[in-house]
Design an enzyme around this catalytic site. Structure first.
Site, PDB file in Angstrom:
ATOM      1  N   ASP A 197      -0.103  -1.833  -5.800  1.00  0.00           N
ATOM      2  CA  ASP A 197       0.185  -0.477  -5.634  1.00  0.00           C
ATOM      3  C   ASP A 197       1.481  -0.393  -4.683  1.00  0.00           C
ATOM      4  O   ASP A 197       1.876  -1.369  -4.049  1.00  0.00           O
ATOM      5  CB  ASP A 197      -0.792   0.368  -4.929  1.00  0.00           C
ATOM      6  CG  ASP A 197      -0.737   1.654  -5.439  1.00  0.00           C
ATOM      7  OD1 ASP A 197       0.376   2.504  -5.526  1.00  0.00           O
ATOM      8  OD2 ASP A 197      -1.991   2.306  -5.425  1.00  0.00           O
ATOM      9  N   ASP A 204      -0.269   9.729 -10.342  1.00  0.00           N
ATOM     10  CA  ASP A 204      -1.463   9.849 -10.967  1.00  0.00           C
ATOM     11  C   ASP A 204      -2.125  10.801 -11.767  1.00  0.00           C
ATOM     12  O   ASP A 204      -1.573  12.201 -11.595  1.00  0.00           O
ATOM     13  CB  ASP A 204      -2.726   9.950  -9.769  1.00  0.00           C
ATOM     14  CG  ASP A 204      -2.625   8.602  -8.651  1.00  0.00           C
ATOM     15  OD1 ASP A 204      -1.381   7.841  -8.966  1.00  0.00           O
ATOM     16  OD2 ASP A 204      -3.366   8.549  -7.963  1.00  0.00           O
TER      17      ASP A 204
HETATM   18  C1  GLA Z   1      -2.869   5.230  -5.862  1.00  0.00           C
HETATM   19  C2  GLA Z   1      -2.858   5.007  -7.424  1.00  0.00           C
HETATM   20  C3  GLA Z   1      -3.961   5.199  -8.181  1.00  0.00           C
HETATM   21  C4  GLA Z   1      -5.262   4.463  -7.147  1.00  0.00           C
HETATM   22  C5  GLA Z   1      -4.949   4.983  -5.584  1.00  0.00           C
HETATM   23  C6  GLA Z   1      -5.974   3.953  -4.992  1.00  0.00           C
HETATM   24  O1  GLA Z   1      -2.847   6.593  -5.919  1.00  0.00           O
HETATM   25  O2  GLA Z   1      -1.858   5.440  -8.365  1.00  0.00           O
HETATM   26  O3  GLA Z   1      -4.128   4.736  -9.497  1.00  0.00           O
HETATM   27  O4  GLA Z   1      -5.089   2.964  -7.373  1.00  0.00           O
HETATM   28  O5  GLA Z   1      -3.788   4.595  -5.171  1.00  0.00           O
HETATM   29  O6  GLA Z   1      -5.956   4.528  -3.658  1.00  0.00           O
END
Ligand code: GLA
Length: 646
Positions: free
Chosen positions: A386, A449
């Protein structure tokens, strides 16, 4: 005497039936209430602050965020709905929203467009004779935090209850698994010479099924019991292994090409990730249960392979020597890895390049190699990396700075003794699709997301067209994980708020897009409909097609879109989608089957002519040899997915 008794009874019955009761909506089960993003809050705004509208604080109510919907079942004897509504003062941005009360497919009340700072507006709506009541917050230039203050219903008859959309087996299109053997899963798989190799051969049919392999390269072993190929990947080359499956009903054959030395993820990864269901509440037992469910539900026999742990596994502190440990929810990561590998499934893990992950846990900054070595010990096969908190290192990243941490982690992964599929998660920043493959990423998130709403699904999914040329074997655009089944991003799960037709759109579109598919639900609680969505082998074959060409839209029109993707055998996979933007009344899922629209695909649109055999992939049914084109009956927000043969 008797007469007197009757009179008393009559009077008391009358009193009971006239007795008006009141229920606060905030006392009801709100798990089916749709929210644009985040979580519904009772007695608070969705920001977590006290409910505050126009400078006034309220104790009772529901904090939600546009677009939000809630459907209530009444018995025709309810009297009145009342509330105050407004945009919460803690809302960010200037966007507006409109509040609606709908009853039996009619608008009963609507607000003006409301903004932050406006005084709360009173609602008092008679709801006599209404059977289905909807509370709806529509966006109008934004998706602000929207508060329902003291919402309540007065009623005489049955207690109002939430009306959750029940998806029964009548929505299932995938035919039951046939008795004859079928060999599923990818037709090609990649590995690095000399590294551990693991591949579970997915086969369906009536047991017992005898599966045998010929031409297995030296260094690899076949276990017919577990149906797992394991060992050490052979020298650089292409090895065609013939798989034969036999049972009392028949037999099937399929070639599996093992390509070594040309990278991993030669077809899009298919698996599960903990985030969309468990969020930060993931633990070892949930992960084990997921691996068990992937096998016991039959998903593994249709090619689903990865068990990926997302954020929330990391210990609060590194060891004095810097080693990263798992937290106490994961007492033994190595044993967990072995448990997953014993099924022939693969283990995935999550980290970030900054000091902290998005969930605030420890991440890999300045410990990249050490972490890769830790994961190697645990048997990790997949890393989702990430972006979070890297901004504390690079507050204003230019393109090179955006690439830097991902290039660094790539170098470290190359030092692992294991093959690790590398998933970049920085939400598409810096047009990652232009460089993700060059720096050795196998997949990269293209957007923020996803969440389980039509708006989120459709805005992400239908916006993937211009980046289509950047996807191919070994490097995929990732429009985020699946939102079918029971999801929740935390300990509390709810059924996906997508309608059945929206769920068909989701899986069909992700298959056409050659998108990685990571199941985001609790697989141990899947209903028959969810399972049917994830086990249609002809649909999955589109996703896993070795040519790896991502679909493009051949037509985008008001209310519909047609997307097409060439497949390795010269055929076309075509999705005909109804994307109609909803009227206020249609925006509510009233719990009834959708109406359909006729949408025609002319062959000329697809660059073909003449007569072609057409097959409906969800129903796995030939539709005949069709000249010039095909007219599909497409349900609202749904899809007809076809294959057009050469
Ligand atoms: C981000 C990512 C998600 C998930 C969260 C975890 O928002 O885009 O898919 O992995 O972090 O904290």
């Amino acid at each position: 005497m008797i007469k007197k008794h009757y009179l008393l009874l009559f009077v008391s019955l009358l009193l009971v039936s006239c007795h008006t009761q009141k229920i606060g909506i905030d006392e009801m089960d709100l798990s089916s209430m749709e929210i644009g993003r985040g979580a519904i809050q009772v007695g608070k705004s969705t920001s977590g602050n006290p409910l505050t509208v126009g400078g006034k604080v309220f104790q009772k109510g529901i904090g939600t965020r546009a677009i939000s919907k809630y459907l209530i079942r009444l018995d025709g004897k309810a009297v009145n709905f009342s509330a105050k509504v407004g945009i919460d003062d803690s809302s960010r941005g200037r966007g507006g929203a409109k509040f609606y009360i709908l009853g039996d497919k009619k608008i009963l009340w609507e607000s003006m467009v409301m903004h932050k700072g406006d005084t709360a507006v009173d609602i008092n709506v008679p709801i006599k004779k209404i059977m289905k009541l909807a509370m709806y917050v529509a966006e109008d230039g934004g998706t602000p935090y929207a508060d329902w203050i003291e919402p309540s219903i007065t009623y005489h008859g049955d207690v109002p209850v939430p009306l959750a959309f029940k998806i029964d087996s009548s929505y299932i299109l995938t035919p039951p698994v046939a008795n004859a053997p079928r060999i599923n899963g990818p037709r090609v798989t990649g590995a690095t010479p000399g590294r551990p190799f693991l591949f579970r051969v997915p086969v369906t049919g009536k047991p017992p099924i005898d599966v045998s392999l010929t031409n297995l390269p030296a260094g690899l072993n076949w276990d017919p019991e577990s149906k797992v190929i394991s060992g050490t990947a052979p020298a650089k080359g292409e090895y065609v292994v013939k798989i034969t499956a036999k049972n009392e009903v028949g037999s099937a054959e399929k070639d599996l090409k093992i390509i070594t030395g040309k990278g991993l993820a030669l077809t899009p990864p298919l698996g599960w990730n903990s985030w969309n269901c468990w969020g930060l509440s993931v633990d070892q037992e949930k992960v084990k249960a997921s691996a068990d469910a992937m096998v016991s539900s039959g998903l593994a026999d249709h090619g689903w392979t990865n068990i990926n742990i997302d954020d929330g596994w990391e210990a609060p502190e590194r060891k004095p020597d810097g080693e990263l440990l798992a937290n106490n929810k994961f007492p033994d990561m190595k044993a967990l890895g072995d448990y997953i590998h014993n099924y022939g499934l693969k283990l995935g893990i999550y980290s970030s390049p900054g000091p902290k992950t998005c969930g605030g846990f420890l991440a890999s900054y300045q410990h990249e190699l050490q972490d890769v070595k830790t994961w190697e010990k645990w048997g990790v096969d997949y890393l989702k990396y990430d972006w979070c908190s890297y901004r504390t290192i690079e507050p204003k990243p230019d393109l090179n700075a955006r690439k830097k941490p991902y290039i660094l982690m790539r170098k470290m992964l190359d030092k692992s003794k294991r093959d690790v599929v590398y998933s970049l998660c920085q939400y598409g920043a810096g047009d990652v699709w232009r460089w993700g493959a060059d720096i050795g990423g196998n997949l990269w998130r293209t957007t923020g997301d996803i969440t389980d709403t039509w708006r989120s699904l459709s805005t992400i999914g239908f916006a993937q067209d211009t980046i289509s040329p950047f996807a191919g074997p070994g490097h995929w655009n990732d429009p985020d994980m699946l939102i079918v089944g029971k999801v929740g991003w935390g300990p509390q799960l709810h059924a996906s708020r997508l309608t059945p037709d929206e769920q068909f759109t989701h899986i069909s579109l992700w298959s056409l897009l050659a998108a990685p598919m990571l199941i985001g639900c609790d697989m141990s609680q899947m209903d028959a409909f969810t399972l049917s969505l994830l086990t249609n082998d002809e649909v999955l074959e589109v996703n896993q097609d070795p040519l790896g060409k991502q679909a493009v839209p051949v037509k985008k029109d008001t209310g519909f879109q047609i997307w097409s993707r060439p497949l390795e055998d010269g055929s076309l996979a075509v999705g005909i989608f109804s994307t109609a933007s909803a009227s206020t009344v249609e925006a509510i899922n009233w719990g009834e089957k959708s109406t359909t629209n006729k949408i025609r695909v002319d062959w000329s649109l697809l660059g073909i002519s003449g007569t072609h055999k057409v097959r409906d992939l969800w129903r796995q049914k030939d539709l005949g040899d069709l000249a010039d084109g095909f007219e599909a009956e497409v349900p609202y927000h749904g899809v007809v997915l076809i294959k057009i043969f050469k």
